[in-house]
Enzyme design. Structure first.
Site, mmCIF file in Angstrom:
data_model
loop_
_atom_site.group_PDB
_atom_site.id
_atom_site.type_symbol
_atom_site.label_atom_id
_atom_site.label_comp_id
_atom_site.label_asym_id
_atom_site.label_seq_id
_atom_site.Cartn_x
_atom_site.Cartn_y
_atom_site.Cartn_z
ATOM 1 N N LYS A 118 34.388 31.327 34.905
ATOM 2 C CA LYS A 118 34.160 32.775 35.350
ATOM 3 C C LYS A 118 33.606 33.378 34.090
ATOM 4 O O LYS A 118 32.760 34.016 34.099
ATOM 5 C CB LYS A 118 35.541 33.281 35.715
ATOM 6 C CG LYS A 118 35.760 32.956 37.076
ATOM 7 C CD LYS A 118 37.133 33.214 37.641
ATOM 8 C CE LYS A 118 37.245 32.369 38.834
ATOM 9 N NZ LYS A 118 38.873 32.561 39.354
ATOM 10 N N GLN B 37 44.368 34.729 38.015
ATOM 11 C CA GLN B 37 44.397 33.670 38.534
ATOM 12 C C GLN B 37 45.365 33.094 39.150
ATOM 13 O O GLN B 37 46.618 32.998 38.662
ATOM 14 C CB GLN B 37 43.839 32.568 37.184
ATOM 15 C CG GLN B 37 43.206 31.330 37.551
ATOM 16 C CD GLN B 37 41.891 31.265 38.413
ATOM 17 O OE1 GLN B 37 41.269 31.873 38.113
ATOM 18 N NE2 GLN B 37 42.006 30.584 39.427
ATOM 19 N N ASP C 150 38.473 40.225 43.546
ATOM 20 C CA ASP C 150 38.734 39.203 44.174
ATOM 21 C C ASP C 150 38.787 39.545 45.852
ATOM 22 O O ASP C 150 38.664 38.627 46.680
ATOM 23 C CB ASP C 150 40.061 38.540 43.757
ATOM 24 C CG ASP C 150 39.948 37.325 42.825
ATOM 25 O OD1 ASP C 150 38.887 36.466 43.168
ATOM 26 O OD2 ASP C 150 41.013 36.736 42.154
#
Ligand code: NAP
Length: 283
Positions: free
Chosen positions: A54, A98, A121
């Site tokens: 990322k 995460q 997300d």
């Protein structure tokens, strides 16, 4: 019928370069670059690889990124106070925590803590609800990547029988919602589905998202069907593979995504798109 392999890496690169162009336009007009804040807790090796990917994608796109590494012993209160700080930081557009989190910290509570307008997300219930009601702010990354891959391969979703195997909140459920929004006729199958082969053999579009290496062989596939393999599994030799037995299926199916090089790169590309969108909304 020979399989056409859908090149997710090439499509992801194209999307990343479109995002990069938009970022340069923002900078040229005197605005700051979009910024993504990634928080990782603990030292799960797979999570570290995902976070590095990322960061790299942000660099390629001209998105500023900040990665905050917390020890596995971090408390819920410490994590929440960090999220609160980033929620209130006008220079941060997207916040990503995460997963998985260290034991004792509830994923759902953490997701709820992130401001919905920074939830790149698309895991916050407000954003999930907006996807279902047809008014999305962000699109869920892996599912949106799947829709892009189907369109890129020239597959018609409207009116097609779409079978999604898997019903997780990250993949199965949201990809079912997006296929429905594209006018597919959607069946969501799972571990309690009776006669799975019969169900999947009706699919014009099959999305395999169960996390079982090479589970789907040609017996599950309607000839000519488009096959999207979301799985990121390890075979008996520890090699990365998908949920689909690619070599067995490729001879009879239509367009198919490989693993690696299919859905995986698209997930990160769609995250970049969401971060750009978050920055545009903020400005
Ligand atoms: P998950 O949360 O473990 O969910 C798996 C789903 O598959 C569950 O709904 C389960 O049914 C169903 N299932 C399991 N075994 C089955 C069987 N034999 N027959 C029918 N259904 C079955 O997994 P996930 O997070 O959705 O991930 C799925 C796969 O995608 C994994 O390999 C993961 O690594 C990969 N993934 C890839 C990306 C990417 O960017 N490429 C992103 C996310 C995930 P029940 O609900 O009934 O238990």
């Amino acid at each position: 019928m020979g399989a056409c392999v859908i090149d997710g890496k090439a499509l992801a690169a194209k999307i990343r370069s479109e995002v990069a162009n938009e970022c340069e336009k923002m900078v040229a007009s005197g605005k700051r670059r979009p910024k993504l804040c990634v928080i990782i807790a603990g030292d799960d090796p797979a999570s570290k690889v995902y976070v590095r990917n990322k960061q790299k994608a942000c660099g390629d796109c001209g998105i500023d990124s900040e990665t905050i590494e917390l020890p596995g012993t971090v408390t819920k209160e410490e994590l929440f106070s960090l999220i609160d700080e980033k929620n209130g930081d006008g220079n941060v557009d997207g916040i990503l925590v995460q997963l998985p989190l260290p034991r004792g910290i509830d994923e759902k509570e953490v997701i709820l803590r992130i401001s919905p307008d920074k939830d790149v997300d698309c895991f916050h219930p407000v954003n999930v609800g907006r996807v279902y009601t047809g008014d999305p702010l962000f699109l869920p990354c892996t599912p949106a990547g799947i829709i892009e891959l189907l369109k890129y391969a020239g597959v018609t979703i409207s009116g097609a029988n779409c079978v999604v195997v898997g019903r997780s909140n990250i993949v199965g459920k949201p990809v079912s919602a997006l296929l429905l929004a594209e006018n597919g006729t959607v069946t969501t199958a799972h571990s309690k589905t009776r006669d799975l082969k019969k169900v999947t053999r009706e699919a014009d579009i099959l999305v395999a998202a169960i996390g079982k290496p090479k589970f789907f062989n040609r017996e599950y596939i309607k000839p000519g069907a488009a096959v999207i393999d979301v799985g990121m599994d390890r075979d008996e030799n520890g090699k990365l593979c998908g949920d689909v037995d690619f070599d067995d299926v490729a001879g009879i199916c239509g367009p198919i995504t490989p693993v690696p090089g299919g859905v995986g790169p698209m997930t990160v590309a769609m995250l970049m798109k969401n971060t750009l969108k978050a920055a545009m909304i903020r400005k």
